[in-house]
Design a protein around this motif. Sequence first.
Motif, short mmCIF file in Angstrom:
data_model
loop_
_atom_site.label_atom_id
_atom_site.label_comp_id
_atom_site.label_asym_id
_atom_site.label_seq_id
_atom_site.Cartn_x
_atom_site.Cartn_y
_atom_site.Cartn_z
N VAL A 156 1.55 11.95 1.12
CA VAL A 156 1.52 12.80 2.30
C VAL A 156 2.02 14.17 1.86
O VAL A 156 2.97 14.27 1.09
CB VAL A 156 2.43 12.23 3.41
CG1 VAL A 156 2.50 13.19 4.61
CG2 VAL A 156 1.94 10.86 3.85
N ALA A 184 5.01 7.69 0.03
CA ALA A 184 5.56 6.89 1.11
C ALA A 184 5.04 5.48 1.01
O ALA A 184 3.93 5.23 0.51
CB ALA A 184 5.19 7.50 2.47
N TYR A 237 -8.44 5.57 -0.76
CA TYR A 237 -9.05 6.43 0.24
C TYR A 237 -8.40 7.79 0.17
O TYR A 237 -7.24 7.93 -0.24
CB TYR A 237 -8.90 5.84 1.65
CG TYR A 237 -9.60 4.53 1.83
CD1 TYR A 237 -8.93 3.33 1.58
CD2 TYR A 237 -10.94 4.48 2.22
CE1 TYR A 237 -9.58 2.12 1.73
CE2 TYR A 237 -11.59 3.28 2.37
CZ TYR A 237 -10.91 2.10 2.11
OH TYR A 237 -11.56 0.90 2.26
N ALA A 259 5.43 1.17 2.80
CA ALA A 259 5.83 0.29 3.90
C ALA A 259 5.59 0.95 5.25
O ALA A 259 6.51 1.03 6.07
CB ALA A 259 7.28 -0.15 3.75
N MET A 260 4.36 1.43 5.45
CA MET A 260 3.98 2.05 6.71
C MET A 260 4.93 3.20 7.06
O MET A 260 5.27 3.44 8.21
CB MET A 260 3.96 1.01 7.84
CG MET A 260 3.38 1.49 9.16
SD MET A 260 1.63 1.78 9.12
CE MET A 260 1.03 0.09 9.33
N GLY A 261 5.36 3.91 6.01
CA GLY A 261 6.17 5.09 6.23
C GLY A 261 7.66 4.81 6.39
O GLY A 261 8.42 5.71 6.74
N TYR A 262 8.08 3.59 6.13
CA TYR A 262 9.52 3.31 6.22
C TYR A 262 10.26 3.94 5.05
O TYR A 262 11.38 4.44 5.21
CB TYR A 262 9.77 1.80 6.26
CG TYR A 262 11.23 1.45 6.47
CD1 TYR A 262 11.99 0.91 5.43
CD2 TYR A 262 11.85 1.67 7.69
CE1 TYR A 262 13.33 0.60 5.62
CE2 TYR A 262 13.19 1.37 7.89
CZ TYR A 262 13.92 0.82 6.84
OH TYR A 262 15.25 0.52 7.03
N VAL A 321 -4.31 7.06 -0.11
CA VAL A 321 -3.67 5.74 -0.09
C VAL A 321 -4.31 4.88 -1.16
O VAL A 321 -5.49 5.02 -1.48
CB VAL A 321 -3.81 5.07 1.30
CG1 VAL A 321 -5.27 4.79 1.63
CG2 VAL A 321 -3.01 3.78 1.37
N TYR A 348 -4.34 0.67 -1.83
CA TYR A 348 -3.94 -0.63 -1.30
C TYR A 348 -3.57 -1.58 -2.44
O TYR A 348 -3.91 -1.35 -3.61
CB TYR A 348 -5.05 -1.21 -0.44
CG TYR A 348 -5.15 -0.52 0.90
CD1 TYR A 348 -5.96 0.60 1.07
CD2 TYR A 348 -4.40 -0.96 1.99
CE1 TYR A 348 -6.05 1.25 2.30
CE2 TYR A 348 -4.48 -0.32 3.22
CZ TYR A 348 -5.30 0.78 3.36
OH TYR A 348 -5.36 1.42 4.57
N SER A 403 1.11 5.55 -0.14
CA SER A 403 0.42 6.76 0.31
C SER A 403 1.05 8.02 -0.25
O SER A 403 2.22 8.04 -0.61
CB SER A 403 0.44 6.84 1.84
OG SER A 403 -0.34 5.84 2.43
N TRP A 426 10.33 6.85 2.01
CA TRP A 426 9.77 8.13 1.56
C TRP A 426 10.57 8.60 0.36
O TRP A 426 11.77 8.36 0.26
CB TRP A 426 9.90 9.19 2.66
CG TRP A 426 9.04 8.96 3.85
CD1 TRP A 426 9.22 8.01 4.82
CD2 TRP A 426 7.87 9.69 4.24
NE1 TRP A 426 8.24 8.09 5.77
CE2 TRP A 426 7.40 9.12 5.45
CE3 TRP A 426 7.18 10.77 3.69
CZ2 TRP A 426 6.26 9.59 6.11
CZ3 TRP A 426 6.06 11.24 4.35
CH2 TRP A 426 5.60 10.67 5.54
N TYR A 443 0.84 -1.19 0.00
CA TYR A 443 0.00 0.00 0.00
C TYR A 443 0.86 1.23 0.00
O TYR A 443 1.86 1.31 0.69
CB TYR A 443 -1.06 -0.05 1.09
CG TYR A 443 -0.69 0.39 2.49
CD1 TYR A 443 -0.50 -0.56 3.49
CD2 TYR A 443 -0.64 1.74 2.84
CE1 TYR A 443 -0.24 -0.16 4.78
CE2 TYR A 443 -0.36 2.13 4.13
CZ TYR A 443 -0.17 1.18 5.10
OH TYR A 443 0.09 1.57 6.40
N TRP A 462 -1.64 13.48 5.85
CA TRP A 462 -1.92 12.36 4.95
C TRP A 462 -2.94 12.81 3.91
O TRP A 462 -3.92 13.48 4.24
CB TRP A 462 -2.44 11.17 5.75
CG TRP A 462 -2.90 10.05 4.89
CD1 TRP A 462 -2.13 9.11 4.28
CD2 TRP A 462 -4.25 9.75 4.53
NE1 TRP A 462 -2.92 8.24 3.56
CE2 TRP A 462 -4.22 8.61 3.69
CE3 TRP A 462 -5.48 10.33 4.82
CZ2 TRP A 462 -5.38 8.04 3.17
CZ3 TRP A 462 -6.64 9.77 4.30
CH2 TRP A 462 -6.57 8.64 3.47
#
Lengths: 114, 113
Positions: B37, B96, B58, B98-101, B50, B52, B35, B103, B33, B47
């Motif tokens: 930002v 971004a 969303y 991987a859950m924000g890992y 996103v 998925y 995103s 960027w 997923y 944010w």
Amino acid sequence: DVVMTQSPLSLPVTLGQPASISCRSSQSLVHSDGNTYLNWFQQRPGQSPRRLIYKVSNRDSGAPDRFSGSGSGTDFTLKISRVEAEDVGVYYCMQATHWPPTWTFGQGTKVEIK
Amino acid sequence: EVQLVESGGGLIQPGGSLRLSCAASGFTVSSNYMSWVRQAPGKGLEWVSVIYSGGSTYYADSVKGRFTISRDNSKNTLYLQMNSLRAEDTAMYYCAAAMGYYWGQGTLVTVSS
């Protein structure tokens, strides 16, 4: 929607001294899968954000071990055991438990050297 | 090594449109997923949207109905189509993963006449 509230918003620190940032959420961040999706990010001046901590207390690869995360439910803390000059920047907590929206950030805490 | 490289930003008049791109390498956009930002000048992180791996999308309320997130799997690239732009959309836009890992470096969008 979940609201993330950080304190303080400005944190002057002395080199070599500890620092602590609080993050509170308006709702519990415990997901139905049992995980708590609370992350911490560092943004140095002029740079992109960098994730330091994921799921409350897990340090990311490359994040110095002077950074630690703790907390549960609605109250979370990022601690720097001994502040170094390279730690100057803005720190954000972020929740990814409740969606939409997928991510909600705190206002940010600016860390500067006294 | 994972790299996310945004492009497409610039100066645009209110009401105009822009399409941002985020080209990924060392990472498969369609399997994760992704995103967007944004960060207004001197402000915090917000944010935006996103997508998925299954294709669900969303949006933040502030951009809903005006922005569209999509991806091109063959190009391993994420997009953000931005229409009806307003002055308050002025910001650095980051992709971004991987859950924000991971960027990107960001691309600056300035909405002004």
